[in-house]
Design an enzyme around this catalytic site. Structure first.
Site, PDB file in Angstrom:
ATOM      1  N   CYS A  79      -2.302 101.993  46.099  1.00 49.25           N
ATOM      2  CA  CYS A  79      -1.703 103.474  45.978  1.00 49.25           C
ATOM      3  C   CYS A  79      -0.311 103.439  45.890  1.00 49.25           C
ATOM      4  O   CYS A  79      -0.035 103.514  44.477  1.00 49.25           O
ATOM      5  CB  CYS A  79      -1.161 103.325  47.990  1.00 49.25           C
ATOM      6  SG  CYS A  79       0.037 104.361  48.227  1.00 49.25           S
ATOM      7  N   HIS A 167      -6.425 103.421  50.474  1.00 43.21           N
ATOM      8  CA  HIS A 167      -6.027 101.977  50.566  1.00 43.21           C
ATOM      9  C   HIS A 167      -7.353 101.396  51.080  1.00 43.21           C
ATOM     10  O   HIS A 167      -7.492 101.250  52.408  1.00 43.21           O
ATOM     11  CB  HIS A 167      -5.750 102.332  52.259  1.00 43.21           C
ATOM     12  CG  HIS A 167      -3.608 102.578  51.778  1.00 43.21           C
ATOM     13  ND1 HIS A 167      -3.187 101.865  51.379  1.00 43.21           N
ATOM     14  CD2 HIS A 167      -3.277 103.744  51.912  1.00 43.21           C
ATOM     15  CE1 HIS A 167      -2.047 101.784  51.166  1.00 43.21           C
ATOM     16  NE2 HIS A 167      -2.220 103.041  51.162  1.00 43.21           N
ATOM     17  N   GLU A 169      -8.669  98.712  51.841  1.00 43.72           N
ATOM     18  CA  GLU A 169      -8.248  97.376  53.289  1.00 43.72           C
ATOM     19  C   GLU A 169      -7.984  97.805  54.155  1.00 43.72           C
ATOM     20  O   GLU A 169      -8.072  96.973  55.422  1.00 43.72           O
ATOM     21  CB  GLU A 169      -6.605  97.108  52.720  1.00 43.72           C
ATOM     22  CG  GLU A 169      -5.518  97.772  53.387  1.00 43.72           C
ATOM     23  CD  GLU A 169      -5.149  98.446  52.504  1.00 43.72           C
ATOM     24  OE1 GLU A 169      -5.669  99.440  51.678  1.00 43.72           O
ATOM     25  OE2 GLU A 169      -3.639  99.005  52.386  1.00 43.72           O
TER      26      GLU A 169
END
Ligand code: XMP
Length: 525
Positions: A79, A167, A169
Site C-alpha cells: 500500500c 493488503h 496481510e
C-alpha cells in the site's frame, strides 16, 4: 543464526498483522519504526514496508532512507510502502477518483512472477487506499491489475523489489498468505524454523546462560503471559525462581485458590499472599475509577516488594511482557507511543535486573509456547482480566458484599460460556486443531459482569423486590484495541439471566452491553 524479516512501520493499523502473518510462516520478524532500519545486520533476510495513514504528498509523511535497503535486501512495499517507492523513484501517485476500499479481484497478473506463485485466476485481494499509482518509475513493470486499479502490483526490473497496492496481510485477501509466503520463503530464503519447540529450546538455553545460579522473582497474575513466563523460567532454572501471586480481594470467585493450585501442579515455587484486607480498607468509600486503579497499583507494588525483600539474594525480576506491549507504534502526529506494561512501576522500585523471556512473542505465540510446555488448556485459553480486577467492574464504591454479588454473577456467566458447546450443522461439537471441544468461552475474547449503581423494582413470588442490576459484557477482538460486542445466542442469554436472578442474592435485573470499542471501552471504568 536466527534469520529475520524487518517490517518498517509507516503507521498503518495493519502493521502488527503483517508481523503476525510472517510469524505464522514460522519466520522471525521485527517491527521497527520507518526510520530505524538496522545497519548491516547479517541476520536480516528481507524488508517489508507497511501501509500508512498518510499520502506520499503530505508534508508530514514518513520517509525511509531507502539507500540502507534497496539493492541490499529483497523488498516488498504494501500500500503506502508501494506508493512511497513508486513516488520516490520517479513514478506518479495521485488521489484516486473514488477511494479504493474493500474486495477486488486481480484480473490480470504475471503468472510466472515469483510473487504470484500458486495464485488462482481472479484472486481476491483487499484494497484500502485514497491515493493510487498513476505512472510507474522507469524500469518498474506492472505485474497485476484489478478492474479499477491499473498498477495493483509492480516489480523493479531485474531486482528483488516489489510493490502491491492491496493488503495481503488481511484475512480477506484470499491469496495473501500465499503471497507473503512466496516473498518470505522463496524470495528471501526464509528457513521457517521459528517454531514453539525451537523457541523453548533456545530460550531455555539462553536463560540458563544469562541467569546462571542467580535467584529470580516473578509476579504471577493468573493470566496467560505471566504463567507461561513462569513455566519457561522454571524449566530453565527450577527452584531458583520464586513466584509471587497477590490476592487483592478483587479476583474472580475462588480464583486465588484455583490458580494457586494450578501453579503448584505445574511444579512452580509459588508464594500466595492474601492481602485483601489491606485493599478493602484502602478502597473504602473510593468511587473515582482512576483513584481505584492508583490505590490498587500502588498497593500491589508495596505487597509484592515486601514479599520480594524476604528473598534477599534475588538479582532479577522476571515479567511476562509480550511483543505488542513493546512495539513502538507510530501515530499520525509522528509521536511514538508505547503501550503500558501490566506491572508498571515495579522495575524502577526494586533495583533488580529485568528478565522478559516472552518479549518477542505475539499473544497467539505465547499460547503455542504454553502448549509446547505442556500447560493445561484452561490456563492457556484464559480470557484477559484487568489488573485491578473486579474493582473496575463495580461502579461506585467497593464493599465486600458487592464483590461477593459480582463474583457470584460473574461465575455463573463465565461457567455458562465454558459449558455452552459450539456445534456444526450436523449437531457435532466443533473441535480446534488440538482436539479441544470449542465452547462460547473460546469464541469470546473477554467476558465479565458489571455491577451497576442502580436498584430497580422486581417481583419474586409474591414479594416486591428492590435490588441491584448487573450488566453482562462479552466482546470479540484480536488485540483489545478494537472490539465488538459478542453476538451470543438468545437461548444462552436467557439461561444465564435466569440463573443469575434465581441464584445470586441481591440481583433482580440483568442487561447485556451492546456497545463496541470504539467509542466505548471493554471495561466500564
Ligand atoms: P479497555 O477497557 O481500555 O480495556 O477497552 C482493554 C483491555 O485492557 C484491560 N484493562 C486493564 N488491564 N490494568 C490492566 O492490567 C488496567 O487497569 C486495565 N484496564 C483495562 C481490559 O480488561 C481489556 O482486556
Amino acid at each position: 543464526m536466527q534469520q529475520k524479516i524487518i517490517i518498517l512501520d509507516f503507521g498503518s493499523q495493519t502493521t502488527q498483522l503483517i508481523g503476525r502473518r510472517v510469524r505464522e510462516l514460522d519466520t522471525f520478524c521485527e517491527i521497527l519504526p520507518y526510520n530505524k532500519m538496522p545497519k548491516d545486520d547479517p541476520t536480516v533476510i528481507g524488508v517489508i514496508l507497511s501501509g500508512s495513514p498518510f499520502s506520499v504528498y503530505d508534508k508530514e509523511a514518513f520517509k525511509a532512507d531507502m539507500n540502507e535497503i534497496r539493492g541490499k535486501y529483497p523488498i516488498l512495499g504494501i500500500c503506502y510502502g508501494a506508493q512511497y517507492m513508486s513516488y520516490l523513484y520517479g513514478g506518479k501517485v495521485e488521489p484516486a477518483n473514488t477511494r479504493e476500499y474493500g474486495r477486488a479481484n486481480l484480473q490480470t497478473f504475471e503468472k510466472e512472477n515469483p510473487l504470484f506463485k500458486g495464485f488462482k485466476d481472479y484472486s481476491q485481494v483487499w484494497m484500502s487506499h485514497g491515493d493510487t499509482i498513476t505512472a510507474l518509475p522507469e524500469g518498474f513493470r506492472c505485474i497485476a491489475s484489478t478492474e479499477k486499479v491499473k498498477y495493483a502490483a509492480y516489480q523493479a526490473e531485474n531486482e528483488k523489489l516489489w510493490g502491491v497496492q492491496f493488503h495481503p496481510e488481511v484475512f480477506h485477501s484470499i491469496q495473501g498468505t500465499q503471497l507473503l509466503k512466496n516473498f518470505v520463503v522463496d524470495i528471501c530464503g526464509g528457513r521457517q524454523d521459528w517454531s514453539p519447540a525451537n523457541f523453548v529450546e533456545t530460550t531455555v538455553a539462553e536463560l540458563k546462560a544469562q541467569l546462571g545460579s542467580d535467584r529470580v522473582i516473578l509476579g504471577l497474575s493468573g493470566g496467560v503471559d505471566s504463567s507461561v513466563a513462569a513455566v519457561l523460567l522454571n524449566k530453565a532454572i527450577g527452584k531458583n525462581l520464586t513466584c509471587i501471586f497477590v490476592d487483592h480481594g478483587m479476583l474472580r470467585k475462588n480464583e486465588f485458590k484455583n490458580v494457586l493450585h494450578d501453579y503448584e501442579c505445574l511444579g512452580l515455587n509459588v508464594i500466595g499472599v492474601d492481602a485483601s484486607e489491606k485493599f478493602f480498607s484502602e478502597l473504602e468509600g473510593v468511587t473515582e475509577p482512576e483513584k481505584k486503579r492508583k490505590i490498587i497499583g500502588k498497593g500491589f507494588i508495596d505487597v509484592f516488594d515486601a514479599e520480594a525483600q524476604k528473598i534477599t539474594d534475588a538479582k532479577w525480576l522476571a515479567q511476562g511482557t509480550i511483543y505488542p506491549d513493546r512495539i513502538e507504534s507510530l501515530n499520525i502526529t509522528g509521536r511514538v507511543i508505547k503501550s503500558h506494561h501490566n506491572v508498571g512501576g515495579l522495575p524502577e522500585k526494586m533495583n533488580l535486573k529485568l528478565c522478559e523471556p516472552l518479549k518477542w512473542l505475539f499473544k497467539d505465540e505465547v499460547r503455542r509456547v504454553g502448549r509446547q510446555l505442556g500447560m493445561p488448556e484452561h490456563l492457556i485459553t484464559r480470557h484477559p482480566f484487568p489488573g485491578p480486577g473486579l474493582a473496575v467492574r463495580i461502579l461506585g464504591d467497593i464493599t465486600r458484599e458487592k464483590v461477593r454479588i459480582l463474583q457470584d454473577a460473574d461465575d455463573i456467566f463465565i461457567q455458562g460460556l465454558r459449558d455452552w458447546k459450539i456445534k456444526d450443522a450436523d449437531g457435532n461439537v466443533v473441535k480446534d486443531q488440538y482436539g479441544n471441544e470449542q465452547t462460547l468461552y473460546h469464541q469470546v475474547w473477554q467476558a465479565g459482569v458489571i455491577l451497576l449503581p442502580v436498584k430497580s423494582v422486581g417481583v419474586m413470588g409474591d414479594e416486591r423486590t428492590y435490588e441491584r442490576a448487573v450488566a453482562l459484557r462479552a466482546v470479540t477482538s484480536t488485540d483489545a484495541m478494537t472490539a465488538d460486542w459478542a453476538h451470543l445466542p438468545y437461548e444462552f442469554m436467557a439461561q444465564v439471566s435466569n440463573d443469575i436472578i434465581n441464584k445470586v442474592r441481591g440481583v433482580n435485573r440483568v442487561c447485556y452491553d451492546i456497545s463496541s470499542k470504539p467509542p466505548s471501552t471493554i471495561e466500564w471504568e
